[in-house]
Design a protein around this motif. Sequence first.
Motif, short mmCIF file in Angstrom:
data_model
loop_
_atom_site.label_atom_id
_atom_site.label_comp_id
_atom_site.label_asym_id
_atom_site.label_seq_id
_atom_site.Cartn_x
_atom_site.Cartn_y
_atom_site.Cartn_z
N LYS A 64 1.22 -1.34 -0.11
CA LYS A 64 0.23 -0.50 0.28
C LYS A 64 1.11 1.13 0.27
O LYS A 64 2.03 1.42 0.57
CB LYS A 64 -0.98 0.01 0.57
N ASP A 101 -1.70 -7.68 -1.84
CA ASP A 101 -3.23 -7.09 -1.80
C ASP A 101 -2.72 -5.52 -2.21
O ASP A 101 -1.87 -5.41 -1.54
CB ASP A 101 -3.97 -7.02 -1.08
N ASP A 117 -2.53 -1.59 -3.59
CA ASP A 117 -2.88 -0.43 -3.52
C ASP A 117 -1.92 0.70 -4.12
O ASP A 117 -1.69 1.07 -2.47
CB ASP A 117 -4.44 0.08 -2.75
N SER A 118 -0.94 1.24 -4.88
CA SER A 118 -0.13 1.84 -4.72
C SER A 118 -0.02 2.27 -6.58
O SER A 118 0.05 2.10 -7.66
CB SER A 118 1.37 1.32 -4.59
N THR A 174 -5.98 -5.73 -7.24
CA THR A 174 -5.98 -4.57 -6.69
C THR A 174 -7.49 -3.66 -6.74
O THR A 174 -8.18 -3.81 -8.03
CB THR A 174 -5.23 -3.80 -7.58
N ASP A 175 -8.30 -3.04 -6.33
CA ASP A 175 -9.38 -2.58 -6.19
C ASP A 175 -8.84 -0.98 -5.61
O ASP A 175 -9.94 -0.07 -5.50
CB ASP A 175 -10.13 -3.14 -4.72
N GLY A 176 -7.99 -0.19 -5.48
CA GLY A 176 -7.82 0.71 -6.01
C GLY A 176 -6.37 1.03 -7.39
O GLY A 176 -6.92 0.81 -8.18
N ALA A 177 -5.61 1.27 -7.07
CA ALA A 177 -4.55 1.37 -7.73
C ALA A 177 -3.33 0.46 -8.74
O ALA A 177 -2.91 0.46 -6.99
CB ALA A 177 -4.03 2.85 -7.73
N SER A 229 -7.97 -7.53 -11.29
CA SER A 229 -8.39 -5.91 -10.53
C SER A 229 -9.94 -5.45 -10.73
O SER A 229 -10.88 -6.14 -11.12
CB SER A 229 -7.87 -4.87 -11.53
N SER A 240 -10.59 -0.05 -10.75
CA SER A 240 -9.60 0.21 -10.40
C SER A 240 -8.47 1.20 -11.23
O SER A 240 -8.75 0.58 -12.78
CB SER A 240 -8.97 -1.39 -10.59
#
Length: 183
Positions: free
Chosen positions: A61, A102, A104-105, A134-137, A154, A158
């Motif tokens: 993260k 996991d 998110d970065s 990822t569920d973000g970046a 993803s 994402s």
Amino acid sequence: MNSKNTFPEVLWAGTEHSLALAMEAHDRMMAGAFSDDDEEDDDEVPFNYSVQGDVGIIAIKGSLTNRDAWYNRYLGVTSYADVRHALLYAANQADVKAIVLDIDSGGGAVSGVADACNLIRLIDENVKPVYSFTDGAMCSAAYWLGCSASEVYSSNVSTVGAIGVIATHREYSKALKDAGIGV
């Protein structure tokens, strides 16, 4: 506010939860709970590692750095040493059948990423499967890490991709000058 809390009065631009974490980290630092000498024991469970069933989860993260400092986790930074330590820990757990990164970065330092990627690939090919999610970046250096796993997943909202940037620039100064336009 807790009477024993020594967190200075500041304007906070974040969630209530992030403020509580920052206050807790500040209080522990003020109490001398951390020092540059703090080394994680190889047998100690890495802070960014958890298990769900027979799957080891490694949280990657925030910004990525090659600097392994005790305060990284309180700044929302993950070092490549943190990633490697968690990977080796997960690879050595007999009850863990697969590893999920996991992520998110938005990425980070180039220095150190190739070594972490090589370890991901080595574990994936020789020890147990490694997947990334990822569920973000998952961008730039984080995408490089994620792509080192055997499969990348993803969520549909994402942001994924973009290793490096290539920009082109057109030089118009002479055309603008000829047109009588000053910049």
